[in-house]
Design an enzyme around this catalytic site. Structure first.
Site, PDB file in Angstrom:
ATOM      1  N   SER A 144       0.827  -1.192   0.000  1.00 33.95           N
ATOM      2  CA  SER A 144       0.000   0.000   0.000  1.00 33.95           C
ATOM      3  C   SER A 144       0.858   1.237   0.000  1.00 33.95           C
ATOM      4  CB  SER A 144      -0.890   0.010   1.240  1.00 33.95           C
ATOM      5  OG  SER A 144      -0.069   0.213   2.369  1.00 33.95           O
ATOM      6  N   LYS A 145       0.247   2.306  -0.416  1.00 36.01           N
ATOM      7  CA  LYS A 145       0.888   3.604  -0.514  1.00 36.01           C
ATOM      8  C   LYS A 145       1.492   4.019   0.831  1.00 36.01           C
ATOM      9  CE  LYS A 145       1.146   7.428  -3.115  1.00 36.01           C
ATOM     10  NZ  LYS A 145       2.144   7.269  -4.116  1.00 36.01           N
TER      11      LYS A 145
END
Ligand code: GLU
Length: 507
Positions: free
Chosen positions: A258-259
């Site tokens: 994830s970011k």
């Protein structure tokens, strides 16, 4: 055979998308098949200006060339291939035709349920601990009522009708083996939204069929959708392609990539100065390995040795240190001139242009004058230490600037046991000795070291008491390559000038 990469243009190329594209490309090329790019832009809410152009440029940068699909010519979008258009938003008529066909044959039906009704239904299902699923309310409307409501202008969607017969939906996944689903657990998926646009599911199946895709390679997150797709192929009387669902990408703590834990856009890695070869090699290993100790694979090696049947089921851990390691390897594979070409675009800074090397360009690297030769020497020194191209300007700065900063605190750092008196002696001795040395002796790191070490011994000083001041005066930096290496790269004149400048400021 033919594979495809079918991204939704969200604005950037997800690193997982890059891996999907790479695997689909490798598989196509090694089987002498076709590879196409299709833009899945049916979600109008997520439309991003320039996203497709960016995708095309990024795929091109990585060398993932396709045979059919949109491409850029003079900044404008064009399409190549016989099965277009390759933008789903330009194919709505085609989807409508097949959706009508599905409705006529009882494989799909209009649904008028309002968002409120659906929400209530979902809440009830959650309260009863049931999986959220459309309750088929509209499947049982009479044909007359359906007709009336459509004529009246009520909003509706078209839903797929999952049949209970056959009692199992089965397919063979190249990565995951035999897959079986109970149709009773499969939701009646929306195929056409109330705005007339298809959903991913319908568009994807229609296009894969019409574009002649034989092998669908995509992320594991699409696995739960595949039984719906198989049901659609069956309802339309089409042969489904072969599916290969490639494993999820995970953070080192095993959560989904994830970011929050780092960059997920392929463009970010380009920006940070990872080389194409390193990213491709690294990405190829996210879910695949050759089964040998071999680690370095060029694109051509991958075309030859990649094997879809060796792709693992387990999630693949995205380990940034490994990427750095690959990057270091590929940086060191370059000649200094090749590396200089990659660094130059990142050196377009004020300090560089104001330095006496500011005129160095890609052309002068091909045909180096004295200044460029010095620049290439500096590149060669940092080449052994660089992890990314992004670091290069800072690492090169002290080589290229006229003067390095005078940092007295650094020079007389407690643990280095250098006080003012020691520093003055060190600089005086260094200058005296180096003045007597030839340019060649200084540029020859071994020879230089031998002479300077002898001087240190004769003067009765400790190594660090001379080499630390030398390094600080030559670089002005806390972290830098060793004194001899730097002096060899700087040459006699520059080295002496810098030592003298420090001595002057101290006395
Ligand atoms: N448009 C989908 C995506 O963005 C494609 C999934 C598939 O390959 O079927 O990933």
């Amino acid at each position: 055979m033919k594979t495809r990469f079918a991204p939704s243009p969200t604005g950037f190329l997800h690193i997982g998308g890059l891996r999907t594209a790479l695997y689909a490309y490798l598989f196509a090329r090694q089987n002498k098949g076709g590879f196409i790019l299709r833009i899945e832009d049916t979600d109008q809410k997520r439309y991003t200006e320039g996203a497709t152009e960016n995708l095309i440029r990024t795929l091109d940068w990585f060398g993932l060339h396709y045979d059919e699909g949109p491409y850029l010519e003079n900044g404008g979008l064009k399409e190549k291939g016989d099965f277009g258009p390759y933008f789903q938003s330009h194919r709505t008529e085609i989807y409508k035709k097949y959706s009508d066909e599905l409705v006529a044959q009882g494989h799909a039906y209009p649904c008028f349920c309002s968002e409120e009704r659906l929400e209530k239904m979902r809440m009830q299902q959650a309260a009863n601990k049931q999986a959220p699923m459309y309750d088929r309310h509209c499947l049982f409307l009479s044909p007359d009522e359906v007709k009336q409501r459509i004529e009246r202008g009520d909003l509706y969607v078209i839903r797929q009708r999952i049949q209970e017969d056959p009692p199992r939906i089965v397919f063979e996944d190249t990565v995951r083996g035999n897959m079986e689903f109970d149709p009773k657990t499969i939701d009646d998926q929306v195929l056409i939204k109330s705005d007339g646009f298809p959903t991913y599911h319908l568009a994807n199946v229609v296009d894969d069929h019409m574009m002649g895709i034989t092998h669908v390679i995509r992320g594991e997150e699409w696995l739960p959708s595949t039984p719906k797709h198989i049901a659609l192929y069956q309802a339309l009387g089409w042969e489904p392609p072969t599916f290969a669902h490639i494993p999820l990408l995970l953070n080192p703590d095993k959560t989904k990539l994830s970011k929050r834990q780092g960059d997920v856009a392929a463009e970010d890695y380009i920006q940070k100065g990872y080389l194409r070869e390193a990213i491709i090699n690294f990405i190829a290993f996210l879910g695949w390995n050759p089964g040998t100790e071999e680690e370095f694979f060029s694109m051509n090696d991958l075309v030859e040795k990649f094997s879809i049947s060796r792709v693992q089921k387990a999630g693949a851990i995205f380990n940034i240190e490994k990427l750095e390691w690959f990057n270091g390897h590929y940086i060191r594979q370059k000649t200094p001139a090749e590396l200089a070409q990659l660094i130059l675009p990142r050196l377009q800074t004020k300090w560089f242009h104001e330095s006496e090397y500011g005129q160095i360009t890609e052309e002068s690297v091909d045909n180096p004058d004295e200044k460029t030769k010095y620049f290439l020497k500096a590149v060669e020194v940092i080449q052994t230490r660089m992890k990314t191209l992004e670091e290069a300007p800072d690492m090169l700065k002290f080589f290229l600037e006229d003067e390095v900063p005078f940092d007295e605190a650094l020079l007389m750092r407690e643990k280095m046991k250098v006080d003012k008196g020691v520093a003055i002696t060190a600089f005086t001795k260094l200058i005296e000795t180096m003045e007597g040395m030839s340019e060649e002796d200084i540029k020859d790191e071994e020879k230089q070291k031998e002479i300077l070490m002898q001087m240190i011994q004769d003067a009765g000083l400790k190594n660090g008491q001379v080499l630390w001041p030398m390094r600080v005066a030559l670089t002005g930096a806390e972290y830098s390559p060793g004194s001899f290496e730097v002096a060899a790269a700087l040459g006699k004149e520059k080295s002496l000038r810098r030592l003298q400048a420090y001595l002057d400021k101290l006395s």
